[in-house]
Design an enzyme around this catalytic site. Structure first.
Site, PDB file in Angstrom:
ATOM      1  CD  GLN A   1      -0.533  12.060 -25.139  1.00 28.63           C
ATOM      2  OE1 GLN A   1      -0.689  13.194 -24.702  1.00 28.63           O
ATOM      3  NE2 GLN A   1      -1.426  11.098 -24.995  1.00 28.63           N
TER       4      GLN A   1
ATOM      5  CB  CYS B   1      -2.926   7.953 -21.153  1.00 31.35           C
ATOM      6  SG  CYS B   1      -1.678   8.641 -22.259  1.00 31.35           S
ATOM      7  CG  LEU B   2      -6.233  11.036 -25.547  1.00 28.64           C
ATOM      8  CD1 LEU B   2      -6.056  12.361 -26.279  1.00 28.64           C
ATOM      9  CD2 LEU B   2      -7.624  10.463 -25.770  1.00 28.64           C
TER      10      LEU B   2
ATOM     11  N   GLY C   1      -6.000  16.988 -22.298  1.00 23.50           N
ATOM     12  CA  GLY C   1      -4.613  17.402 -22.445  1.00 23.50           C
ATOM     13  C   GLY C   1      -3.981  16.577 -23.544  1.00 23.50           C
TER      14      GLY C   1
ATOM     15  CG  HIS D   1      -1.666  12.605 -17.613  1.00 23.50           C
ATOM     16  ND1 HIS D   1      -2.094  11.370 -17.199  1.00 23.50           N
ATOM     17  CD2 HIS D   1      -1.547  12.531 -18.965  1.00 23.50           C
ATOM     18  CE1 HIS D   1      -2.227  10.580 -18.264  1.00 23.50           C
ATOM     19  NE2 HIS D   1      -1.912  11.274 -19.350  1.00 23.50           N
ATOM     20  CD  GLU D   2      -1.443  15.722 -21.289  1.00 25.51           C
ATOM     21  OE1 GLU D   2      -0.636  15.335 -22.170  1.00 25.51           O
ATOM     22  OE2 GLU D   2      -2.507  15.117 -21.053  1.00 25.51           O
TER      23      GLU D   2
ATOM     24  CG  HIS E   1       2.543  12.291 -22.148  1.00 25.07           C
ATOM     25  ND1 HIS E   1       2.679  10.981 -22.532  1.00 25.07           N
ATOM     26  CD2 HIS E   1       1.240  12.444 -21.800  1.00 25.07           C
ATOM     27  CE1 HIS E   1       1.521  10.359 -22.432  1.00 25.07           C
ATOM     28  NE2 HIS E   1       0.622  11.226 -21.987  1.00 25.07           N
TER      29      HIS E   1
END
Length: 192
Positions: free
Chosen positions: A50, A106-107, A45, A148-149, A152
Site C-alpha cells: 500500500q 481499505c485505505l 492496518g 485483510h493485511e 495485500h
C-alpha cells in the site's frame, strides 16, 4: 514520515510480495513510517504494497478498534483488547472456524465498504521487527485485520472476496478511484 498510500489500480497491489531479510535497507525507519502513515490515515492496518513496496511486511493495531468501541460492543469479541504488531514474511498456517461477515474498507480503496466473510481464527507464522519467529493464533477482529493485511502481501484486495455481481456494481467507483476522482483526507497517489 507520512508516506503516500497507493490507490486501487497500482500494479503493486496485485503482486505477490517478496520475503525480506534482516538487512533490508532502512527497515526500522520503514516500519516507523508505516505506523505513522497508518495512524495519520485512521487505519488499523497497513501493508507494504500500500506504500508501493512489494515486500512481505504489514503492521496491525486492532487495539485501537477496541478503544473506540463501547464496553458492551467489546464483549462481542474474544480478542479484546487487541494487539499492536509488526508482521514480516508472514505465512498463514491454518484458517479455523466458520466464516463470518464484517464490514471492511481499505485505505487503497477509499469510500467503499462492504461485508466480507473471513474465518473466525487464523494461525500465522511470522517474524517480528527483530526477526524473532512466532507462530500464533488470532481470532475475532484481530484475525480479520491480519487476514485483510495478509491479502495485500499476496496481491489480493478485500473486493476479491465479494460476489461477482457486487464487484461488477462497484466497477464505476473503482474506475473513479484509479483515475484519482476521489477525495481523501490523507496522502494518496493515483496510477498514471
Amino acid at each position: 514520515m507520512i508516506l503516500p498510500i497507493v490507490a486501487y489500480g497500482f500494479d503493486v497491489l496485485r503482486k505477490v510480495a517478496k520475503d525480506i531479510t534482516p538487512d533490508y535497507p532502512g527497515l526500522d525507519k520503514l516500519i516507523a513510517d508505516m505506523w505513522e502513515t497508518m495512524y495519520s490515515s485512521n487505519g488499523v492496518g497497513l501493508a507494504a504494497p500500500q506504500i508501493n513496496k512489494d515486500i512481505r511486511l504489514f503492521v496491525v493495531d486492532s487495539a485501537q478498534m477496541f478503544a473506540n468501541m463501547d464496553e458492551e460492543e467489546t464483549m462481542l469479541y474474544n480478542d479484546r483488547p487487541g494487539i499492536k504488531q509488526v508482521f514480516i514474511n508472514a505465512q498463514v498456517e491454518e484458517l479455523i472456524g466458520d466464516d463470518w461477515a464484517f464490514n471492511e474498507g481499505c485505505l487503497s480503496i477509499p469510500k467503499i465498504r462492504e461485508d466480507v466473510y473471513r474465518a473466525e481464527e487464523v494461525t500465522i507464522r511470522f517474524m517480528d521487527e527483530n526477526f524473532n519467529e512466532h507462530v500464533k493464533t488470532f481470532d475475532g477482529i484481530t484475525a480479520r485485520v491480519i487476514l485483510h493485511e495478509y491479502d495485500h502481501i499476496d496481491g489480493k484486495l478485500f473486493i476479491d472476496h465479494l460476489k461477482p455481481l457486487k464487484r461488477k456494481m462497484l466497477k464505476g467507483k473503482l474506475d473513479d478511484i484509479s483515475k484519482g476522482k476521489v477525495s481523501v483526507d490523507y496522502k494518496m497517489v493515483f496510477p498514471k
